[in-house]
Design a protein around this motif. Structure first.
Motif, PDB file in Angstrom:
ATOM      1  N   GLY A  17       0.804  -1.516  -0.115  1.00 61.64           N
ATOM      2  CA  GLY A  17       0.177  -0.002  -0.091  1.00 61.64           C
ATOM      3  C   GLY A  17       0.945   1.245  -0.070  1.00 61.64           C
ATOM      4  O   GLY A  17       0.244   2.353   0.075  1.00 61.64           O
ATOM      5  N   HIS A  18       2.033   1.189  -0.129  1.00 66.28           N
ATOM      6  CA  HIS A  18       2.983   2.178  -0.117  1.00 66.28           C
ATOM      7  C   HIS A  18       2.813   3.134  -1.512  1.00 66.28           C
ATOM      8  O   HIS A  18       2.879   2.433  -2.528  1.00 66.28           O
ATOM      9  CB  HIS A  18       4.384   1.845   0.124  1.00 66.28           C
ATOM     10  CG  HIS A  18       4.653   1.411   1.402  1.00 66.28           C
ATOM     11  ND1 HIS A  18       4.365   2.095   2.740  1.00 66.28           N
ATOM     12  CD2 HIS A  18       5.264   0.215   1.700  1.00 66.28           C
ATOM     13  CE1 HIS A  18       4.814   1.223   3.490  1.00 66.28           C
ATOM     14  NE2 HIS A  18       5.102   0.284   3.338  1.00 66.28           N
ATOM     15  N   PRO A  19       2.904   4.299  -1.378  1.00 65.21           N
ATOM     16  CA  PRO A  19       3.053   5.067  -2.803  1.00 65.21           C
ATOM     17  C   PRO A  19       4.185   4.545  -3.532  1.00 65.21           C
ATOM     18  O   PRO A  19       5.252   4.319  -3.149  1.00 65.21           O
ATOM     19  CB  PRO A  19       3.110   6.577  -2.460  1.00 65.21           C
ATOM     20  CG  PRO A  19       3.503   6.758  -0.951  1.00 65.21           C
ATOM     21  CD  PRO A  19       3.009   5.257  -0.348  1.00 65.21           C
ATOM     22  N   ASP A  20       4.133   4.689  -5.094  1.00 72.90           N
ATOM     23  CA  ASP A  20       5.394   4.271  -5.934  1.00 72.90           C
ATOM     24  C   ASP A  20       6.334   5.316  -5.619  1.00 72.90           C
ATOM     25  O   ASP A  20       6.093   6.717  -5.573  1.00 72.90           O
ATOM     26  CB  ASP A  20       4.766   4.215  -7.207  1.00 72.90           C
ATOM     27  CG  ASP A  20       3.891   2.822  -7.365  1.00 72.90           C
ATOM     28  OD1 ASP A  20       4.030   1.903  -6.412  1.00 72.90           O
ATOM     29  OD2 ASP A  20       3.398   2.534  -8.613  1.00 72.90           O
ATOM     30  N   SER A  21       7.656   4.855  -5.711  1.00 74.05           N
ATOM     31  CA  SER A  21       8.755   5.708  -5.909  1.00 74.05           C
ATOM     32  C   SER A  21       9.161   5.942  -7.266  1.00 74.05           C
ATOM     33  O   SER A  21       8.410   5.460  -8.161  1.00 74.05           O
ATOM     34  CB  SER A  21       9.870   4.921  -5.309  1.00 74.05           C
ATOM     35  OG  SER A  21       9.614   4.801  -3.718  1.00 74.05           O
ATOM     36  N   SER A  22       9.994   6.769  -7.407  1.00 73.56           N
ATOM     37  CA  SER A  22      10.333   7.282  -8.918  1.00 73.56           C
ATOM     38  C   SER A  22      10.846   6.018  -9.589  1.00 73.56           C
ATOM     39  O   SER A  22      11.774   5.244  -8.875  1.00 73.56           O
ATOM     40  CB  SER A  22      11.413   8.473  -8.845  1.00 73.56           C
ATOM     41  OG  SER A  22      12.604   8.118  -8.116  1.00 73.56           O
ATOM     42  N   VAL A  23      10.865   5.930 -10.920  1.00 72.49           N
ATOM     43  CA  VAL A  23      11.800   5.132 -11.927  1.00 72.49           C
ATOM     44  C   VAL A  23      12.354   5.792 -12.979  1.00 72.49           C
ATOM     45  O   VAL A  23      11.870   6.662 -13.602  1.00 72.49           O
ATOM     46  CB  VAL A  23      10.661   3.939 -12.346  1.00 72.49           C
ATOM     47  CG1 VAL A  23      11.649   3.121 -13.249  1.00 72.49           C
ATOM     48  CG2 VAL A  23       9.807   3.370 -10.977  1.00 72.49           C
ATOM     49  N   THR A  24      13.826   5.564 -13.040  1.00 71.86           N
ATOM     50  CA  THR A  24      14.501   6.395 -14.123  1.00 71.86           C
ATOM     51  C   THR A  24      15.052   5.112 -14.795  1.00 71.86           C
ATOM     52  O   THR A  24      15.669   4.082 -14.551  1.00 71.86           O
ATOM     53  CB  THR A  24      15.608   6.955 -13.127  1.00 71.86           C
ATOM     54  OG1 THR A  24      15.158   7.885 -12.297  1.00 71.86           O
ATOM     55  CG2 THR A  24      16.364   7.843 -14.287  1.00 71.86           C
ATOM     56  N   GLU A  25      14.829   5.435 -16.151  1.00 72.70           N
ATOM     57  CA  GLU A  25      15.516   4.506 -17.153  1.00 72.70           C
ATOM     58  C   GLU A  25      16.893   4.838 -17.427  1.00 72.70           C
ATOM     59  O   GLU A  25      17.235   5.897 -17.504  1.00 72.70           O
ATOM     60  CB  GLU A  25      14.596   4.556 -18.368  1.00 72.70           C
ATOM     61  CG  GLU A  25      13.289   4.434 -18.268  1.00 72.70           C
ATOM     62  CD  GLU A  25      12.616   2.990 -18.191  1.00 72.70           C
ATOM     63  OE1 GLU A  25      13.438   2.085 -18.616  1.00 72.70           O
ATOM     64  OE2 GLU A  25      11.702   2.988 -17.470  1.00 72.70           O
ATOM     65  N   LEU A  26      17.947   3.831 -17.482  1.00 69.52           N
ATOM     66  CA  LEU A  26      19.198   4.137 -17.699  1.00 69.52           C
ATOM     67  C   LEU A  26      19.798   3.201 -18.493  1.00 69.52           C
ATOM     68  O   LEU A  26      19.318   1.973 -18.556  1.00 69.52           O
ATOM     69  CB  LEU A  26      19.760   4.078 -16.350  1.00 69.52           C
ATOM     70  CG  LEU A  26      21.572   4.311 -16.243  1.00 69.52           C
ATOM     71  CD1 LEU A  26      21.886   5.825 -17.002  1.00 69.52           C
ATOM     72  CD2 LEU A  26      22.175   4.068 -14.885  1.00 69.52           C
ATOM     73  N   ASN A  27      20.632   3.534 -19.407  1.00 65.45           N
ATOM     74  CA  ASN A  27      21.455   2.583 -20.468  1.00 65.45           C
ATOM     75  C   ASN A  27      22.711   2.604 -20.016  1.00 65.45           C
ATOM     76  O   ASN A  27      23.462   3.826 -20.400  1.00 65.45           O
ATOM     77  CB  ASN A  27      20.880   2.787 -21.969  1.00 65.45           C
ATOM     78  CG  ASN A  27      19.719   2.213 -22.165  1.00 65.45           C
ATOM     79  OD1 ASN A  27      19.295   0.917 -22.232  1.00 65.45           O
ATOM     80  ND2 ASN A  27      18.907   3.124 -22.347  1.00 65.45           N
ATOM     81  N   ILE A  28      23.478   1.499 -19.750  1.00 65.91           N
ATOM     82  CA  ILE A  28      25.060   1.395 -19.523  1.00 65.91           C
ATOM     83  C   ILE A  28      25.515   0.879 -20.722  1.00 65.91           C
ATOM     84  O   ILE A  28      25.436  -0.538 -21.003  1.00 65.91           O
ATOM     85  CB  ILE A  28      25.433   0.791 -18.327  1.00 65.91           C
ATOM     86  CG1 ILE A  28      25.153   1.474 -17.090  1.00 65.91           C
ATOM     87  CG2 ILE A  28      26.947   0.752 -18.267  1.00 65.91           C
ATOM     88  CD1 ILE A  28      25.264   1.001 -15.747  1.00 65.91           C
ATOM     89  N   VAL A  29      26.085   1.408 -21.943  1.00 67.16           N
ATOM     90  CA  VAL A  29      26.563   0.882 -23.138  1.00 67.16           C
ATOM     91  C   VAL A  29      25.460  -0.392 -23.656  1.00 67.16           C
ATOM     92  O   VAL A  29      26.126  -1.378 -23.830  1.00 67.16           O
ATOM     93  CB  VAL A  29      27.984   0.425 -22.996  1.00 67.16           C
ATOM     94  CG1 VAL A  29      28.915   1.653 -22.792  1.00 67.16           C
ATOM     95  CG2 VAL A  29      28.344  -0.585 -22.078  1.00 67.16           C
ATOM     96  N   GLY A  30      24.253  -0.092 -23.728  1.00 63.15           N
ATOM     97  CA  GLY A  30      23.112  -1.043 -24.093  1.00 63.15           C
ATOM     98  C   GLY A  30      22.614  -1.977 -23.085  1.00 63.15           C
ATOM     99  O   GLY A  30      21.828  -2.368 -23.535  1.00 63.15           O
ATOM    100  N   LEU A  31      23.230  -1.947 -21.715  1.00 64.50           N
ATOM    101  CA  LEU A  31      22.444  -2.726 -20.906  1.00 64.50           C
ATOM    102  C   LEU A  31      21.182  -1.701 -20.229  1.00 64.50           C
ATOM    103  O   LEU A  31      21.805  -0.853 -19.573  1.00 64.50           O
ATOM    104  CB  LEU A  31      23.716  -3.331 -19.770  1.00 64.50           C
ATOM    105  CG  LEU A  31      22.964  -4.085 -18.562  1.00 64.50           C
ATOM    106  CD1 LEU A  31      22.242  -5.249 -19.070  1.00 64.50           C
ATOM    107  CD2 LEU A  31      23.976  -4.267 -17.632  1.00 64.50           C
ATOM    108  N   HIS A  32      20.222  -2.101 -20.570  1.00 74.57           N
ATOM    109  CA  HIS A  32      18.975  -1.082 -20.046  1.00 74.57           C
ATOM    110  C   HIS A  32      18.795  -1.562 -18.607  1.00 74.57           C
ATOM    111  O   HIS A  32      18.380  -2.639 -18.141  1.00 74.57           O
ATOM    112  CB  HIS A  32      17.729  -1.570 -20.747  1.00 74.57           C
ATOM    113  CG  HIS A  32      16.695  -0.605 -20.542  1.00 74.57           C
ATOM    114  ND1 HIS A  32      15.513  -1.396 -19.920  1.00 74.57           N
ATOM    115  CD2 HIS A  32      16.376   0.668 -20.420  1.00 74.57           C
ATOM    116  CE1 HIS A  32      14.516  -0.411 -19.568  1.00 74.57           C
ATOM    117  NE2 HIS A  32      15.162   0.963 -19.849  1.00 74.57           N
ATOM    118  N   LEU A  33      18.745  -0.607 -17.821  1.00 75.57           N
ATOM    119  CA  LEU A  33      18.404  -0.651 -16.534  1.00 75.57           C
ATOM    120  C   LEU A  33      17.151  -0.001 -15.857  1.00 75.57           C
ATOM    121  O   LEU A  33      16.938   1.204 -16.557  1.00 75.57           O
ATOM    122  CB  LEU A  33      19.472  -0.265 -15.507  1.00 75.57           C
ATOM    123  CG  LEU A  33      20.951  -0.817 -15.852  1.00 75.57           C
ATOM    124  CD1 LEU A  33      22.137  -0.173 -15.027  1.00 75.57           C
ATOM    125  CD2 LEU A  33      20.945  -2.385 -15.646  1.00 75.57           C
TER     126      LEU A  33
END
Length: 302
Positions: A17-33
């Protein structure tokens, strides 16, 4: 044995039931995080703990959303004055999963993939091959440089958790990566336990656990000597379902007990087992809560 594994890591109840935290998209030389909790760091001068969370077989990092949000929500609900570090959670698609699939059959079990053992072992071991930057080590080496190029934040603790296949990966990282000192493998077993549960899995389908199912070249990889001193001083909580028929705890219990003995006999080490007797090969709210408590106690309180 079904090829399609459902770990129920995307249930809304896992966020508590906690509110969602932020999500940041990141690519490290093609590895998507995906990085959870980055925006919440604004204004904080605390150093960081980073939890790398690995998904299970046939899943992807999309299945780790509620797991990640639940852990962040739980730890940030704790008293702020007791928190010595802030937390980021990082997810990725494992080899041949999610956006990285090149061979769908390689993710399936013996009933549809006779190379199941080989493919499973390769997915775990490929993350830690000697030489070259591999996925998890790449994250440890470069995450701070990408997120904090001015040195704004320092990562003090690296933590690993994972589910099923991701739990196997967590065990492997705890053994081989000295920078990871805290780990919570979930419904997964140590690498050396592979033959002890993958053999019966094959034999249940009348597949002999011998070449070519278990190639001779894999024997030293899976059954070689293990240096348990690598685990010393670490904080490990291994979590299992009491009714897990796919990756049964009893198949890896002797190996786990050796690890726990080595950890608990070492200075600063702490290791324990939690079994949810109401759960099979799935992730329950209790498992996520236990993970959050371990992260809080040893990763954030320090």
């Amino acid at each position: 044995m079904s090829s399609n594994v459902i770990h129920k890591t995307d249930e809304p109840s896992l966020t508590f039931g906690h509110p969602d935290s932020s999500v940041t998209e990141l690519n490290i030389v093609g590895l998507h995080l995906r990085v959870y909790g980055l925006k919440e760091l604004e204004g904080s001068d605390r150093p960081l703990a980073v939890l790398i969370a690995a998904h299970g077989r046939t899943n992807s990092q999309k299945n780790m959303i509620t797991f990640s949000q639940g852990i962040l929500g739980e730890v940030y609900a704790k008293p702020k004055e007791e928190r010595k570090r802030d937390l980021l959670i990082v997810t990725l698609d494992q080899r041949n999963h999610g956006n990285r699939i090149t061979d769908r059959k390689a993710n399936l079990a013996y009933d549809e993939n006779p190379r199941h053992l080989i493919d499973m072992a390769a997915k775990v071991d490929s993350l830690l091959s000697d030489g070259g930057a591999q996925d998890i080590q790449l994250i440890i080496d470069f995450l701070a440089a990408y997120l904090f190029p001015m040195g704004e934040k320092k990562v003090e603790e690296w933590i690993v958790s994972g589910i099923s296949l991701g739990g196997h990966v967590a065990w492997r990282l705890l053994r081989e990566e000295p920078r990871i000192r805290i780990g919570i493998p979930i419904i997964g077993l140590p690498f050396e336990s592979f033959p002890k549960y993958m053999g019966p899995r094959a034999e249940s389908l009348n597949i002999p656990f011998e070449p070519p199912t278990y190639p001779p070249s894999l024997v030293p990889v899976l059954e070689g000597d293990v240096d348990h001193s690598n685990y010393k001083g670490k904080k490990i909580l291994t979590i299992h379902g009491g009714h897990d028929k796919l990756v049964p705890l009893e198949k890896g219990l002797k190996d786990i007990e050796k690890i726990l003995d080595a950890v608990n006999d070492s200075e600063g080490g702490k290791a324990d087992i939690y079994v949810d007797d109401k759960t099979g090969h799935a992730v329950s709210k209790e498992m996520v809560w236990k993970t959050a408590e371990w992260v809080w106690e040893y990763g954030l309180r320090g």
